[in-house]
Design an enzyme around this catalytic site. Structure first.
Site, PDB file in Angstrom:
ATOM      1  N   TYR A   1      53.071  14.566 -16.407  1.00  0.00           N
ATOM      2  CA  TYR A   1      52.159  13.300 -16.197  1.00  0.00           C
ATOM      3  C   TYR A   1      50.574  13.909 -16.080  1.00  0.00           C
ATOM      4  CZ  TYR A   1      50.884   8.970 -15.535  1.00  0.00           C
ATOM      5  OH  TYR A   1      50.048   7.908 -14.914  1.00  0.00           O
TER       6      TYR A   1
ATOM      7  N   ILE B   1      47.171   2.115  -7.895  1.00  0.00           N
ATOM      8  CA  ILE B   1      47.131   0.740  -7.522  1.00  0.00           C
ATOM      9  C   ILE B   1      48.631   0.599  -7.668  1.00  0.00           C
ATOM     10  CG2 ILE B   1      46.695  -0.884  -9.464  1.00  0.00           C
ATOM     11  CD1 ILE B   1      44.432   0.814  -8.674  1.00  0.00           C
TER      12      ILE B   1
END
Length: 244
Positions: free
Chosen positions: A152, A184
């Site tokens: 990722y 987040i």
């Protein structure tokens, strides 16, 4: 006066939804992609802002899905002004040597290859009309690396390079930027334990997690004329947490 239209991939994820609603609330028509999480009620909510809203299922690992979607949107709407590429796939945490090629390919095909193909199609149309702003959602892991999420992180680092290259290629008419969110509060952070979250907050100068709206606000800024002299930038939205 033509109403602006924004394309938002991954439009039914947490960041995608916040971004779609932010654009709609500011008078943009919105065209969203989804894979498995279509939400008719949310689509109606977007329309309540007196804008047009459409959603099409797109598998970002399939080139033809991307091409057909982009062509459909540009044929449907008179003035596609902006695009926010927010679709992505989380990587199961684990050491790289524990992951098989199938898992690695799946992450790369969605997060990197699919993003490149999507950007290619958007830039093609934006360059033809000599106007447009492309914003790609990256990650602070693209800048710092993320332990146990090497694939990722590599994809996001590649996206940062893609953005810088496309900004040069597409100038002077098209702007290309990225947003690199930190931690987040979304479904992707639900697996963290309360102890994990407390640690993250303690390591973040602003002492909290960000919200999808924090990212959406930045996306609207980068898409708008308020950022007309900004291109090729990676805007970090992390509360100051560049590395944990």
């Amino acid at each position: 006066m033509l109403r602006k239209t924004a394309i938002i991939s991954g439009g039914f994820g947490d960041i995608g939804k916040a971004t779609a609603e932010k654009f709609a609330a500011n008078g943009y028509n919105v065209a969203l992609t989804y894979l498995n999480s279509f939400d008719q009620d949310f689509l109606q909510k977007l329309k309540s802002y007196n804008v047009e809203a459409m959603a099409i299922r797109v598998d970002q690992s399939k080139e033809n899905d991307i091409i057909n979607f982009v062509n459909t949107v540009f044929a449907e709407f008179e003035y596609v002004d902006s695009c926010v590429l927010a679709a992505g796939k989380a990587e199961p945490e684990g050491f790289l040597y524990e992951k098989n090629a199938e898992t690695i390919d799946e992450i790369i095909n969605v997060n990197f290859r699919g993003t490149i193909l999507f950007a290619r199609e958007i830039i093609k149309h934006f360059s033809s009309q000599k106007h447009g702003s492309l914003v790609i959602i990256s990650s602070i892991y693209g800048e710092t690396g993320g332990s146990l999420e090497a694939v990722y992180s590599a994809c996001k680092a590649g996206i940062n390079g893609l953005v810088k290259s496309l900004a040069i290629e597409s100038a002077p008419h098209v702007r290309v930027n990225a947003i690199a969110p930190g931690f987040i509060s979304t479904k992707m952070t639900n697996h963290y334990t309360p102890t994990d979250l407390e640690y993250i907050k303690n390591q973040t100068p602003l002492a909290k997690l960000g919200t999808p709206s924090d990212v959406a606000n930045s996306a609207l800024f980068l898409a708008s004329e308020e950022s007309s002299f900004i291109t090729g930038e990676i805007l970090t939205v992390s509360g100051g947490a560049l590395r944990l």
